[in-house]
Design a protein around this motif. Structure first.
Motif, PDB file in Angstrom:
ATOM      1  N   LEU A  11       0.835  -1.197   0.000  1.00  0.00           N
ATOM      2  CA  LEU A  11       0.000   0.000   0.000  1.00  0.00           C
ATOM      3  C   LEU A  11       0.874   1.253   0.000  1.00  0.00           C
ATOM      4  O   LEU A  11       0.596   2.221  -0.703  1.00  0.00           O
ATOM      5  N   LEU A  12       1.957   1.235   0.765  1.00  0.00           N
ATOM      6  CA  LEU A  12       2.815   2.410   0.891  1.00  0.00           C
ATOM      7  C   LEU A  12       3.855   2.544  -0.220  1.00  0.00           C
ATOM      8  O   LEU A  12       4.243   3.658  -0.558  1.00  0.00           O
ATOM      9  N   TRP A  13       4.334   1.442  -0.788  1.00  0.00           N
ATOM     10  CA  TRP A  13       5.507   1.511  -1.650  1.00  0.00           C
ATOM     11  C   TRP A  13       5.319   0.977  -3.065  1.00  0.00           C
ATOM     12  O   TRP A  13       6.264   0.926  -3.836  1.00  0.00           O
ATOM     13  N   SER A  14       4.122   0.587  -3.463  1.00  0.00           N
ATOM     14  CA  SER A  14       3.938   0.110  -4.838  1.00  0.00           C
ATOM     15  C   SER A  14       3.819   1.296  -5.792  1.00  0.00           C
ATOM     16  O   SER A  14       3.454   2.392  -5.388  1.00  0.00           O
ATOM     17  N   ASP A  15       4.144   1.066  -7.039  1.00  0.00           N
ATOM     18  CA  ASP A  15       4.136   2.116  -8.059  1.00  0.00           C
ATOM     19  C   ASP A  15       3.459   1.604  -9.328  1.00  0.00           C
ATOM     20  O   ASP A  15       3.488   0.412  -9.606  1.00  0.00           O
ATOM     21  N   PRO A  16       2.928   2.532 -10.133  1.00  0.00           N
ATOM     22  CA  PRO A  16       2.440   2.114 -11.452  1.00  0.00           C
ATOM     23  C   PRO A  16       3.624   1.772 -12.355  1.00  0.00           C
ATOM     24  O   PRO A  16       4.747   2.223 -12.121  1.00  0.00           O
ATOM     25  N   THR A  17       3.362   0.969 -13.380  1.00  0.00           N
ATOM     26  CA  THR A  17       4.405   0.648 -14.351  1.00  0.00           C
ATOM     27  C   THR A  17       4.807   1.919 -15.100  1.00  0.00           C
ATOM     28  O   THR A  17       4.147   2.952 -14.996  1.00  0.00           O
ATOM     29  N   VAL A  25       1.038  -7.394 -12.373  1.00  0.00           N
ATOM     30  CA  VAL A  25       1.794  -6.998 -11.185  1.00  0.00           C
ATOM     31  C   VAL A  25       3.151  -7.674 -11.254  1.00  0.00           C
ATOM     32  O   VAL A  25       3.246  -8.867 -11.529  1.00  0.00           O
ATOM     33  N   LYS A  26       4.209  -6.900 -11.015  1.00  0.00           N
ATOM     34  CA  LYS A  26       5.576  -7.417 -11.075  1.00  0.00           C
ATOM     35  C   LYS A  26       6.373  -6.861  -9.901  1.00  0.00           C
ATOM     36  O   LYS A  26       5.996  -5.853  -9.308  1.00  0.00           O
ATOM     37  N   GLU A  27       7.489  -7.475  -9.625  1.00  0.00           N
ATOM     38  CA  GLU A  27       8.383  -6.997  -8.573  1.00  0.00           C
ATOM     39  C   GLU A  27       8.851  -5.583  -8.911  1.00  0.00           C
ATOM     40  O   GLU A  27       9.144  -5.269 -10.059  1.00  0.00           O
ATOM     41  N   ASN A  28       8.908  -4.722  -7.913  1.00  0.00           N
ATOM     42  CA  ASN A  28       9.360  -3.343  -8.095  1.00  0.00           C
ATOM     43  C   ASN A  28      10.878  -3.297  -7.926  1.00  0.00           C
ATOM     44  O   ASN A  28      11.394  -3.114  -6.826  1.00  0.00           O
ATOM     45  N   THR A  29      11.593  -3.465  -9.032  1.00  0.00           N
ATOM     46  CA  THR A  29      13.052  -3.524  -8.971  1.00  0.00           C
ATOM     47  C   THR A  29      13.682  -2.155  -8.739  1.00  0.00           C
ATOM     48  O   THR A  29      14.773  -2.063  -8.212  1.00  0.00           O
ATOM     49  N   SER A  30      13.000  -1.065  -9.086  1.00  0.00           N
ATOM     50  CA  SER A  30      13.593   0.260  -8.877  1.00  0.00           C
ATOM     51  C   SER A  30      13.608   0.638  -7.398  1.00  0.00           C
ATOM     52  O   SER A  30      14.523   1.301  -6.938  1.00  0.00           O
ATOM     53  N   ARG A  31      12.614   0.229  -6.627  1.00  0.00           N
ATOM     54  CA  ARG A  31      12.586   0.510  -5.188  1.00  0.00           C
ATOM     55  C   ARG A  31      13.255  -0.588  -4.378  1.00  0.00           C
ATOM     56  O   ARG A  31      13.662  -0.365  -3.249  1.00  0.00           O
ATOM     57  N   GLY A  32      13.283  -1.805  -4.927  1.00  0.00           N
ATOM     58  CA  GLY A  32      13.852  -2.917  -4.195  1.00  0.00           C
ATOM     59  C   GLY A  32      12.880  -3.561  -3.217  1.00  0.00           C
ATOM     60  O   GLY A  32      13.272  -4.397  -2.415  1.00  0.00           O
ATOM     61  N   LEU A  33      11.638  -3.164  -3.254  1.00  0.00           N
ATOM     62  CA  LEU A  33      10.598  -3.799  -2.452  1.00  0.00           C
ATOM     63  C   LEU A  33       9.260  -3.505  -3.084  1.00  0.00           C
ATOM     64  O   LEU A  33       9.153  -2.647  -3.943  1.00  0.00           O
ATOM     65  N   SER A  34       8.273  -4.256  -2.699  1.00  0.00           N
ATOM     66  CA  SER A  34       6.915  -4.090  -3.155  1.00  0.00           C
ATOM     67  C   SER A  34       6.767  -4.457  -4.631  1.00  0.00           C
ATOM     68  O   SER A  34       7.516  -5.275  -5.141  1.00  0.00           O
ATOM     69  N   GLY A 168       9.077 -13.413  -2.672  1.00  0.00           N
ATOM     70  CA  GLY A 168      10.513 -13.200  -2.563  1.00  0.00           C
ATOM     71  C   GLY A 168      10.875 -11.774  -2.854  1.00  0.00           C
ATOM     72  O   GLY A 168      10.017 -10.898  -2.977  1.00  0.00           O
ATOM     73  N   GLY A 169      12.152 -11.477  -2.923  1.00  0.00           N
ATOM     74  CA  GLY A 169      12.671 -10.144  -3.266  1.00  0.00           C
ATOM     75  C   GLY A 169      11.893  -9.016  -2.678  1.00  0.00           C
ATOM     76  O   GLY A 169      11.760  -8.884  -1.490  1.00  0.00           O
ATOM     77  N   GLY A 170      11.322  -8.172  -3.528  1.00  0.00           N
ATOM     78  CA  GLY A 170      10.629  -6.997  -3.072  1.00  0.00           C
ATOM     79  C   GLY A 170       9.202  -7.227  -2.661  1.00  0.00           C
ATOM     80  O   GLY A 170       8.635  -6.420  -1.960  1.00  0.00           O
ATOM     81  N   GLY A 171       8.568  -8.315  -3.080  1.00  0.00           N
ATOM     82  CA  GLY A 171       7.159  -8.491  -2.786  1.00  0.00           C
ATOM     83  C   GLY A 171       6.855  -9.096  -1.441  1.00  0.00           C
ATOM     84  O   GLY A 171       5.741  -9.080  -0.986  1.00  0.00           O
ATOM     85  N   GLY A 172       7.845  -9.637  -0.754  1.00  0.00           N
ATOM     86  CA  GLY A 172       7.643 -10.090   0.584  1.00  0.00           C
ATOM     87  C   GLY A 172       7.449 -11.539   0.689  1.00  0.00           C
ATOM     88  O   GLY A 172       7.022 -12.099   1.593  1.00  0.00           O
TER      89      GLY A 172
END
Length: 172
Positions: A11-17, A25-34, A168-172
């Protein structure tokens, strides 16, 4: 992370493509999470929840605001010239009594163009970008009530997007 913590993080850290062409929906590699989400996810969420517009923040956009998913999502970023680097506009939105949303941009000024040089991030080339720690226990943090509410409601609604978050990775 448990399901509720993952929901709050997303909710706090996801972004639009980056554009309306990327779906799902894909892993947010630019933020490193979410995660990052496509316009199809936004439109499906709006339809399922009978809403027209999602208003979000916490992502630098050059003009201070940016529409996504055929106008069903708007990102607002109020900090002009973010950290003395971007030379970006800021923005606010005005919502009238008919619920019409009008974004208004804020231009950077000479004064805030020199924030970084004035030592805002002394000893560092970049501002802190990692997310804050989410409190898990009872304390006096102002976020506790909001997080508790999110744990009670968002966890139940999390999968209304109709997709599972990446593991895993950024999605938790």
């Amino acid at each position: 992370k448990n399901r509720a913590d993952r929901a709050v993080t997303d909710l706090l850290w996801s972004d639009p493509t980056q554009g309306d062409g990327e779906k799902g929906v894909k892993e947010n590699t630019s933020r490193g999470l979410s995660v990052v989400f496509g316009p199809d996810v936004v439109q499906r969420f709006c339809k399922r929840n009978d809403i027209d517009l999602i208003v979000r923040a916490h992502q630098v956009v050059e003009d201070g605001y940016e529409y996504f998913a055929n106008g069903h999502l708007i990102t607002i970023f109020s900090a002009t010239n973010y950290c003395g680097r971007g030379r970006n506009n800021g923005a606010i939105i005005e919502i009238d009594s008919d619920l019409q949303v009008t974004p208004k941009y804020i231009e950077p000024t000479i004064e805030n163009a020199n924030i970084r040089e004035a030592g805002m991030w002394a000893g560092s080339d970049a501002p802190p970008t990692s997310p804050p720690t989410i409190p898990t226990g009872d304390n006096n943090n102002n976020n506790t009530a909001a997080i508790a509410a999110a744990r009670g409601t968002m966890a139940d609604k999390y999968f209304e997007f109709g997709v599972d978050p990446p593991r895993g990775g950024g999605g938790g």
